[in-house]
Design a protein around this motif. Structure first.
Motif, PDB file in Angstrom:
ATOM      1  N   ASP A  56      10.320  13.699  26.249  1.00 39.06           N
ATOM      2  CA  ASP A  56      10.647  14.887  27.032  1.00 39.06           C
ATOM      3  C   ASP A  56      12.050  15.386  26.704  1.00 39.06           C
ATOM      4  N   MET A  57      13.008  14.466  26.632  1.00 40.04           N
ATOM      5  CA  MET A  57      14.387  14.846  26.327  1.00 40.04           C
ATOM      6  C   MET A  57      14.488  15.424  24.924  1.00 40.04           C
ATOM      7  N   SER A  58      13.781  14.828  23.989  1.00 39.46           N
ATOM      8  CA  SER A  58      13.796  15.296  22.612  1.00 39.46           C
ATOM      9  C   SER A  58      13.225  16.714  22.520  1.00 39.46           C
ATOM     10  N   GLU A  59      12.138  16.946  23.249  1.00 38.29           N
ATOM     11  CA  GLU A  59      11.525  18.277  23.252  1.00 38.29           C
ATOM     12  C   GLU A  59      12.464  19.312  23.863  1.00 38.29           C
ATOM     13  N   LYS A  60      13.124  18.957  24.967  1.00 36.84           N
ATOM     14  CA  LYS A  60      14.076  19.877  25.600  1.00 36.84           C
ATOM     15  C   LYS A  60      15.257  20.178  24.682  1.00 36.84           C
ATOM     16  N   LEU A  61      15.745  19.160  23.978  1.00 35.08           N
ATOM     17  CA  LEU A  61      16.847  19.361  23.046  1.00 35.08           C
ATOM     18  C   LEU A  61      16.415  20.284  21.909  1.00 35.08           C
ATOM     19  N   ASN A  62      15.214  20.098  21.430  1.00 35.74           N
ATOM     20  CA  ASN A  62      14.673  20.964  20.377  1.00 35.74           C
ATOM     21  C   ASN A  62      14.622  22.414  20.831  1.00 35.74           C
ATOM     22  N   ILE A  63      14.133  22.635  22.050  1.00 35.79           N
ATOM     23  CA  ILE A  63      14.050  23.993  22.599  1.00 35.79           C
ATOM     24  C   ILE A  63      15.444  24.586  22.737  1.00 35.79           C
ATOM     25  N   TYR A  64      16.394  23.791  23.249  1.00 31.99           N
ATOM     26  CA  TYR A  64      17.766  24.252  23.419  1.00 31.99           C
ATOM     27  C   TYR A  64      18.366  24.669  22.075  1.00 31.99           C
ATOM     28  N   GLU A  65      18.215  23.801  21.052  1.00 33.38           N
ATOM     29  CA  GLU A  65      18.768  24.110  19.737  1.00 33.38           C
ATOM     30  C   GLU A  65      18.119  25.351  19.128  1.00 33.38           C
ATOM     31  N   THR A  66      16.816  25.489  19.301  1.00 34.26           N
ATOM     32  CA  THR A  66      16.102  26.663  18.785  1.00 34.26           C
ATOM     33  C   THR A  66      16.599  27.937  19.477  1.00 34.26           C
ATOM     34  N   ASN A  67      16.741  27.876  20.810  1.00 37.29           N
ATOM     35  CA  ASN A  67      17.233  29.033  21.554  1.00 37.29           C
ATOM     36  C   ASN A  67      18.662  29.382  21.166  1.00 37.29           C
ATOM     37  N   MET A  68      19.506  28.374  21.011  1.00 38.62           N
ATOM     38  CA  MET A  68      20.896  28.618  20.635  1.00 38.62           C
ATOM     39  C   MET A  68      20.971  29.275  19.267  1.00 38.62           C
ATOM     40  N   GLN A  69      20.171  28.803  18.326  1.00 34.72           N
ATOM     41  CA  GLN A  69      20.159  29.397  16.992  1.00 34.72           C
ATOM     42  C   GLN A  69      19.658  30.839  17.049  1.00 34.72           C
ATOM     43  N   ALA A  70      18.664  31.109  17.882  1.00 34.69           N
ATOM     44  CA  ALA A  70      18.150  32.474  18.021  1.00 34.69           C
ATOM     45  C   ALA A  70      19.232  33.401  18.574  1.00 34.69           C
ATOM     46  N   ILE A  71      20.000  32.931  19.536  1.00 39.32           N
ATOM     47  CA  ILE A  71      21.087  33.747  20.104  1.00 39.32           C
ATOM     48  C   ILE A  71      22.142  34.038  19.045  1.00 39.32           C
ATOM     49  N   VAL A  72      22.525  33.023  18.284  1.00 42.58           N
ATOM     50  CA  VAL A  72      23.511  33.219  17.219  1.00 42.58           C
ATOM     51  C   VAL A  72      22.976  34.206  16.189  1.00 42.58           C
ATOM     52  N   ASN A  73      21.707  34.101  15.833  1.00 43.47           N
ATOM     53  CA  ASN A  73      21.115  35.023  14.854  1.00 43.47           C
ATOM     54  C   ASN A  73      21.128  36.460  15.373  1.00 43.47           C
ATOM     55  N   ILE A  74      20.795  36.648  16.653  1.00 42.39           N
ATOM     56  CA  ILE A  74      20.798  38.002  17.239  1.00 42.39           C
ATOM     57  C   ILE A  74      22.212  38.574  17.232  1.00 42.39           C
ATOM     58  N   LEU A  75      23.178  37.788  17.671  1.00 40.07           N
ATOM     59  CA  LEU A  75      24.563  38.267  17.709  1.00 40.07           C
ATOM     60  C   LEU A  75      25.095  38.544  16.311  1.00 40.07           C
TER      61      LEU A  75
END
Length: 96
Positions: A56-75
């Motif tokens: 569960d923690m690994s999956e949440k970390l994966n989602i967090y990292e994916t979302n963070m990368q998406a935000i950086v890409n948009i900006l």
């Protein structure tokens, strides 16, 4: 587990007469074994629980990292000078 070493009566099987006392010792062997099996079942349940929590923690970390990368890409599309360095979003100098 219990630090007291308990010996099984089976070690003396060849020298024991097959009387009631022998059967009691044999039954006691199963009591010793059963207590360790019960402890093993508990340990296996704990390991399964930890594996689930880790997953569960690994999956949440994966989602967090994916979302963070998406935000950086948009900006970055809007020329905001940021990037992810060592897991942190940092502002960068123009031209880096």
């Amino acid at each position: 587990m219990n630090n007291n070493k308990q010996t099984l009566a089976i070690d003396k099987l060849a020298t024991l007469p097959l009387d009631h006392n022998w059967y009691q010792k044999l039954a006691f062997n199963f009591e010793i074994i059963q207590s360790y099996l019960d402890k093993l079942d508990t340990v296996e349940l704990e390991v399964d629980s930890l594996k689930n929590k880790f997953g569960d923690m690994s999956e949440k970390l994966n989602i967090y990292e994916t979302n963070m990368q998406a935000i950086v890409n948009i900006l970055a599309k809007y020329d905001v000078p940021i990037q992810i360095v060592n897991g942190k979003v940092v502002e960068i100098e123009e031209g880096e």
